[in-house]
Design an enzyme around this catalytic site. Structure first.
Site, PDB file in Angstrom:
ATOM      1  N   LYS A  48       0.811  -1.237   0.000  1.00  0.00           N
ATOM      2  CA  LYS A  48       0.000   0.000   0.000  1.00  0.00           C
ATOM      3  C   LYS A  48       0.838   1.278   0.000  1.00  0.00           C
ATOM      4  O   LYS A  48       0.343   2.355   0.298  1.00  0.00           O
ATOM      5  CB  LYS A  48      -0.985   0.037   1.187  1.00  0.00           C
ATOM      6  CG  LYS A  48      -1.864  -1.178   1.304  1.00  0.00           C
ATOM      7  CD  LYS A  48      -2.681  -1.356   0.066  1.00  0.00           C
ATOM      8  CE  LYS A  48      -2.461  -2.685  -0.579  1.00  0.00           C
ATOM      9  NZ  LYS A  48      -2.722  -2.697  -1.998  1.00  0.00           N
ATOM     10  N   SER A  49       2.091   1.132  -0.394  1.00  0.00           N
ATOM     11  CA  SER A  49       2.984   2.300  -0.416  1.00  0.00           C
ATOM     12  C   SER A  49       3.186   2.853  -1.807  1.00  0.00           C
ATOM     13  O   SER A  49       3.907   3.838  -1.983  1.00  0.00           O
ATOM     14  CB  SER A  49       4.354   1.890   0.134  1.00  0.00           C
ATOM     15  OG  SER A  49       4.232   1.351   1.403  1.00  0.00           O
ATOM     16  N   HIS A 115       8.331  -7.568  -0.415  1.00  0.00           N
ATOM     17  CA  HIS A 115       8.011  -6.831   0.811  1.00  0.00           C
ATOM     18  C   HIS A 115       9.026  -7.163   1.909  1.00  0.00           C
ATOM     19  O   HIS A 115       8.950  -6.621   2.994  1.00  0.00           O
ATOM     20  CB  HIS A 115       6.601  -7.167   1.294  1.00  0.00           C
ATOM     21  CG  HIS A 115       5.519  -6.765   0.332  1.00  0.00           C
ATOM     22  ND1 HIS A 115       5.525  -5.557  -0.334  1.00  0.00           N
ATOM     23  CD2 HIS A 115       4.390  -7.411  -0.085  1.00  0.00           C
ATOM     24  CE1 HIS A 115       4.457  -5.475  -1.113  1.00  0.00           C
ATOM     25  NE2 HIS A 115       3.758  -6.593  -0.987  1.00  0.00           N
ATOM     26  N   ARG A 274      -6.998   2.674  -6.545  1.00  0.00           N
ATOM     27  CA  ARG A 274      -8.112   3.360  -5.878  1.00  0.00           C
ATOM     28  C   ARG A 274      -7.999   4.838  -6.179  1.00  0.00           C
ATOM     29  O   ARG A 274      -8.140   5.266  -7.301  1.00  0.00           O
ATOM     30  CB  ARG A 274      -8.100   3.038  -4.370  1.00  0.00           C
ATOM     31  CG  ARG A 274      -9.386   3.388  -3.648  1.00  0.00           C
ATOM     32  CD  ARG A 274      -9.306   3.038  -2.168  1.00  0.00           C
ATOM     33  NE  ARG A 274      -8.310   3.797  -1.453  1.00  0.00           N
ATOM     34  CZ  ARG A 274      -8.538   4.927  -0.788  1.00  0.00           C
ATOM     35  NH1 ARG A 274      -9.757   5.418  -0.728  1.00  0.00           N
ATOM     36  NH2 ARG A 274      -7.553   5.562  -0.166  1.00  0.00           N
TER      37      ARG A 274
HETATM   38  P1  A3P Z   1      -4.917   4.382  -2.373  1.00  0.00           P
HETATM   39  O1  A3P Z   1      -5.603   3.213  -1.749  1.00  0.00           O
HETATM   40  O2  A3P Z   1      -4.571   5.436  -1.363  1.00  0.00           O
HETATM   41  O3  A3P Z   1      -5.639   4.953  -3.530  1.00  0.00           O
HETATM   42  P2  A3P Z   1       0.377  -0.798  -3.500  1.00  0.00           P
HETATM   43  O4  A3P Z   1       0.573  -0.762  -4.956  1.00  0.00           O
HETATM   44  O5  A3P Z   1       1.657  -0.723  -2.715  1.00  0.00           O
HETATM   45  O6  A3P Z   1      -0.511  -1.907  -3.066  1.00  0.00           O
HETATM   46  O7  A3P Z   1      -0.365   0.568  -3.123  1.00  0.00           O
HETATM   47  C1  A3P Z   1      -1.668   0.802  -3.541  1.00  0.00           C
HETATM   48  C2  A3P Z   1      -1.901   2.301  -3.514  1.00  0.00           C
HETATM   49  O8  A3P Z   1      -1.218   2.895  -4.619  1.00  0.00           O
HETATM   50  C3  A3P Z   1      -3.363   2.665  -3.647  1.00  0.00           C
HETATM   51  O9  A3P Z   1      -3.515   3.878  -2.927  1.00  0.00           O
HETATM   52  C4  A3P Z   1      -3.485   2.852  -5.154  1.00  0.00           C
HETATM   53  O10 A3P Z   1      -4.593   3.624  -5.544  1.00  0.00           O
HETATM   54  C5  A3P Z   1      -2.163   3.539  -5.463  1.00  0.00           C
HETATM   55  N1  A3P Z   1      -1.749   3.353  -6.856  1.00  0.00           N
HETATM   56  C6  A3P Z   1      -1.846   2.247  -7.626  1.00  0.00           C
HETATM   57  N2  A3P Z   1      -1.387   2.470  -8.866  1.00  0.00           N
HETATM   58  C7  A3P Z   1      -0.993   3.764  -8.897  1.00  0.00           C
HETATM   59  C8  A3P Z   1      -0.451   4.602  -9.911  1.00  0.00           C
HETATM   60  N3  A3P Z   1      -0.253   4.145 -11.140  1.00  0.00           N
HETATM   61  N4  A3P Z   1      -0.167   5.880  -9.604  1.00  0.00           N
HETATM   62  C9  A3P Z   1      -0.380   6.356  -8.368  1.00  0.00           C
HETATM   63  N5  A3P Z   1      -0.901   5.607  -7.356  1.00  0.00           N
HETATM   64  C10 A3P Z   1      -1.207   4.325  -7.619  1.00  0.00           C
END
Ligand code: A3P
Length: 312
Positions: A48-49, A115, A274
């Protein structure tokens, strides 16, 4: 107490970090069998980063000669980014012959996601001796926990049952994937200062603020800087456009709910996309919760010089 959606998500603490049991078995297999190449690239993060974004950018950048970003056949248009850049724990969860097949077919230079923090990765990868490079991405923990909550909800038949407060408590205890979050980030920030040629430290908020600059940093670090001609031809911008949340989120492959196989754990493609904003925590956290998490983070980072968010 929070009902964790799948038995796979039951976590165990290992050398200070919390992981699902199966990640740890996969780590043991990778330690025994993984043979790094000097050109390997590891994208390290806590979930989620911004892992999905980083995977897309790294893949599109490193393989831009073979797959021009404006091509209609580009793999990122047809595959979820986690299918283009696989997680090492997912690869090593498979039977040996499947793992071998995946690695044999893997495009070179190889890019893997993980991770596992550097301190848990085998010395063959982590050490200075091999040429492998590590890119880390971190994000404001308050936004990470909100993102976690949404992510978990997409996997539950009855999402209303998961209260944000429960996920928040788990996160504050450091028990969500690869946590404690602050410890994970701090380890890599320190490594990036000690070994800048080995570890690049990126921040989600800085990438949102100045994607061009951060993509240039990434490409330079990975040894494939954009030439002037490429910049003029708009290659850098085309990569950013291809990897933007808007673009990826709208693709059929990422909307259809088709599942990618992350090891044996089915993951829904759409669950990785998201809002992609900085500061969404304000819509979910009370002032008390924010203060509690800030205090935990501040205490953990005291005296280190590291802070989350935009670097000052
Ligand atoms: P949010 O839930 O705040 O929208 P990970 O990829 O580490 O699982 O993190 C998911 C988060 O990154 C989510 O944040 C998602 O929307 C965001 N995310 C995914 N793809 C992205 C992109 N191409 N550009 C910016 N943020 C992105």
């Amino acid at each position: 107490r929070l009902v964790i959606p799948s038995p796979d998500l039951q976590r165990r603490q290992y050398r200070g970090y919390w992981f699902p049991e199966w990640h740890l078995s996969a780590l043991a297999a990778a330690r025994d069998h993984f043979e790094p190449m000097p050109t390997d690239i590891f994208l390290v993060s806590c979930p989620k980063s911004g892992t999905t974004w980083l995977k897309s950018l790294a893949f599109a950048t490193v393989h831009r000669d073979v797959h021009p970003p404006s091509s209609r056949e580009h793999p990122l248009l047809h595959k979820n980014p986690h299918g283009c850049v696989r997680f090492i724990h997912a690869i090593y969860r498979q039977p040996v012959d499947v793992t071998r097949g995946i690695l044999e077919a893997y495009p070179s230079p190889r890019i893997f996601g993980t991770h596992f923090p550097l301190s848990l990765l085998p010395e063959r990868i982590n050490g200075d001796g091999c040429g492998c490079r590590i890119v880390y991405i971190c994000r404001d923990p308050k936004d990470v926990v909100v993102s976690w909550w949404w992510f978990m909800r997409t996997y539950l038949p009855n999402p209303e049952q998961v209260r944000f407060e429960e996920v928040f408590d788990l996160f504050c205890e450091g028990r969500t994937g690869a946590g404690p979050y602050w410890r994970h980030a701090l380890e890599h920030w320190e490594e990036s200062r000690r070994r800048p040629g080995k570890v690049l430290f990126l921040r989600y908020e800085e990438m949102l603020l100045d994607p061009q600059c951060n993509l240039r940093r990434l490409a330079e670090f990975l040894g494939c800087a954009f030439s002037e001609a490429e910049e003029k031809a708009g290659v850098l911008d085309a990569i950013l456009e291809l990897c933007s949340l808007d673009k990826l989120k709208k693709l059929e492959v990422n909307q259809s709910g088709n599942k990618i196989k992350d090891g044996d754990e089915p993951m829904m493609n759409h669950s990785f996309f998201r809002k992609g904003e900085s500061g969404d925590w304000i819509n979910h956290m009370t002032a008390e919760m924010a203060a509690r998490l800030d205090a935990i983070v501040e205490h953990a980072l005291q005296g280190t010089g590291f802070r989350f968010g935009i670097a000052t």
